[in-house]
Design a protein around this motif. Structure first.
Motif, PDB file in Angstrom:
ATOM      1  N   GLU A   9       0.840   5.842  -7.593  1.00 18.05           N
ATOM      2  CA  GLU A   9      -0.592   5.627  -7.767  1.00 18.05           C
ATOM      3  C   GLU A   9      -1.223   6.699  -8.655  1.00 18.05           C
ATOM      4  N   LYS A  10      -0.486   7.766  -8.934  1.00 19.53           N
ATOM      5  CA  LYS A  10      -0.996   8.828  -9.802  1.00 19.53           C
ATOM      6  C   LYS A  10      -0.749   8.539 -11.287  1.00 19.53           C
TER       7      LYS A  10
ATOM      8  N   SER B 151       9.061   3.385 -10.824  1.00 15.96           N
ATOM      9  CA  SER B 151       8.671   2.013 -10.522  1.00 15.96           C
ATOM     10  C   SER B 151       7.248   1.980  -9.968  1.00 15.96           C
ATOM     11  N   LYS B 152       6.605   0.839 -10.094  1.00 14.57           N
ATOM     12  CA  LYS B 152       5.198   0.714  -9.695  1.00 14.57           C
ATOM     13  C   LYS B 152       4.983   0.972  -8.202  1.00 14.57           C
TER      14      LYS B 152
ATOM     15  N   ARG C  10      -0.370   2.612  -3.374  1.00 17.14           N
ATOM     16  CA  ARG C  10       0.797   1.768  -3.683  1.00 17.14           C
ATOM     17  C   ARG C  10       0.630   0.373  -3.087  1.00 17.14           C
ATOM     18  N   GLU C  11      -0.002   0.326  -1.913  1.00 14.75           N
ATOM     19  CA  GLU C  11      -0.102  -0.950  -1.202  1.00 14.75           C
ATOM     20  C   GLU C  11      -1.145  -1.891  -1.816  1.00 14.75           C
ATOM     21  N   ASN C  12      -2.214  -1.330  -2.400  1.00 18.57           N
ATOM     22  CA  ASN C  12      -3.303  -2.207  -2.861  1.00 18.57           C
ATOM     23  C   ASN C  12      -3.397  -2.280  -4.386  1.00 18.57           C
TER      24      ASN C  12
ATOM     25  N   PRO D 235      -5.642   8.287 -15.041  1.00 17.89           N
ATOM     26  CA  PRO D 235      -4.642   8.575 -14.007  1.00 17.89           C
ATOM     27  C   PRO D 235      -4.405  10.078 -13.911  1.00 17.89           C
ATOM     28  N   ASP D 236      -3.911  10.531 -12.767  1.00 17.05           N
ATOM     29  CA  ASP D 236      -3.666  11.960 -12.592  1.00 17.05           C
ATOM     30  C   ASP D 236      -2.643  12.483 -13.593  1.00 17.05           C
TER      31      ASP D 236
END
Length: 250
Positions: free
Chosen positions: A97-98, A90-91, A57-59, A81-82
């Motif tokens: 991240e999945k 939301s992003k 989420r951070e990068n 993506p998983d």
């Protein structure tokens, strides 16, 4: 790679689909910590380029920027993506991240690339599944969509988002793929629009199953048939007539 996670425990009879690919992937699937880089190092796809950095989420923004740079020369970008499209999440939300964001697909498409991304039905209702499969029409209304669905085990789809000038060539390749043994586990599913084979010929045949479910079978002008079931309103499956009738010919 998603559909081969269980290859090591699958009966050898599955090798008939593609023995060379089966044997190559079996060397990878035995490892507990599988990764994209292992596929790259195995040189299974010699002409492909890879981007295998981990996303968080951070990068995410930096990750996407670097991915776009690494894959700038690719004609077709496969996103794995998983869980498929992010939908209403939301992003920056938990586990985001999945998922893949529609805007990320648009970034590749708008610079001239075609995209195919992985998506699984999971716990979605058939109505939700239909909306998910057609989501990119809202963002890229001029793109050609093609949906290739794997039905063995958990239903998984590979959704192609193509430039109109490339669509016919890719669809011809994919339909040729469906004339092989892979048609036993894969089918084409027509999106709501831009399907090159959506025009029907003749009437519809409606049959009531013992369960009360109504199966609607429609012949299409390209020689395929579309099958819909009343209890799965969001699903439209296409198959070759020969394959559809093969169980009844000896």
């Amino acid at each position: 790679m998603m559909m081969f996670r269980g290859t090591a425990t699958v009966s050898p009879i599955e090798r008939y689909l593609d023995s060379e690919l089966f044997d190559l992937l079996k060397k990878v699937v035995v490892f507990e910590d599988k990764s994209v880089s292992m596929i790259e190092q195995a040189e299974i796809f010699s002409s492909a380029c890879f981007y295998h950095k981990l996303i968080s989420r951070e990068n995410r923004d930096a990750w996407l920027h670097n991915a776009l740079e690494a894959l700038r020369d690719a004609e077709l970008v496969f996103c794995d993506p998983d869980n498929g499209p992010i939908g209403a999440k939301s992003k920056g939300s938990k586990n985001s991240e999945k998922y893949i964001c529609p805007s990320e697909i648009v970034d590749y498409y708008n610079r001239g690339q075609n995209v195919v991304y992985y998506c699984q039905k999971a716990r979605r209702t058939w109505e939700q599944w239909d909306k998910t499969k057609n989501e990119m029409i809202e963002y890229l209304p001029d793109a050609r969509l093609y949906i290739l669905t794997y039905h063995k085990g958990t239903q998984r789809s590979y959704i192609f988002v193509m430039h109109p000038e490339d669509g016919r060539r890719y669809i011809a390749i994919l339909q040729k793929f469906l004339y092989t043994a892979w048609s036993r586990v894969f089918t084409e599913e027509s999106p709501e629009k831009n399907s090159p084979s959506s025009r029907s010929v003749g009437g519809k045949l409606e049959l009531e199953m013992d369960s009360g479910v109504i199966a609607t079978i429609t012949a299409q002008e390209d020689g395929w048939v579309t099958i819909k079931f009343s209890d799965q309103p969001g699903r439209s499956t296409r198959t070759r007539i020969d394959h559809f009738l093969s169980n009844y010919r000896r």
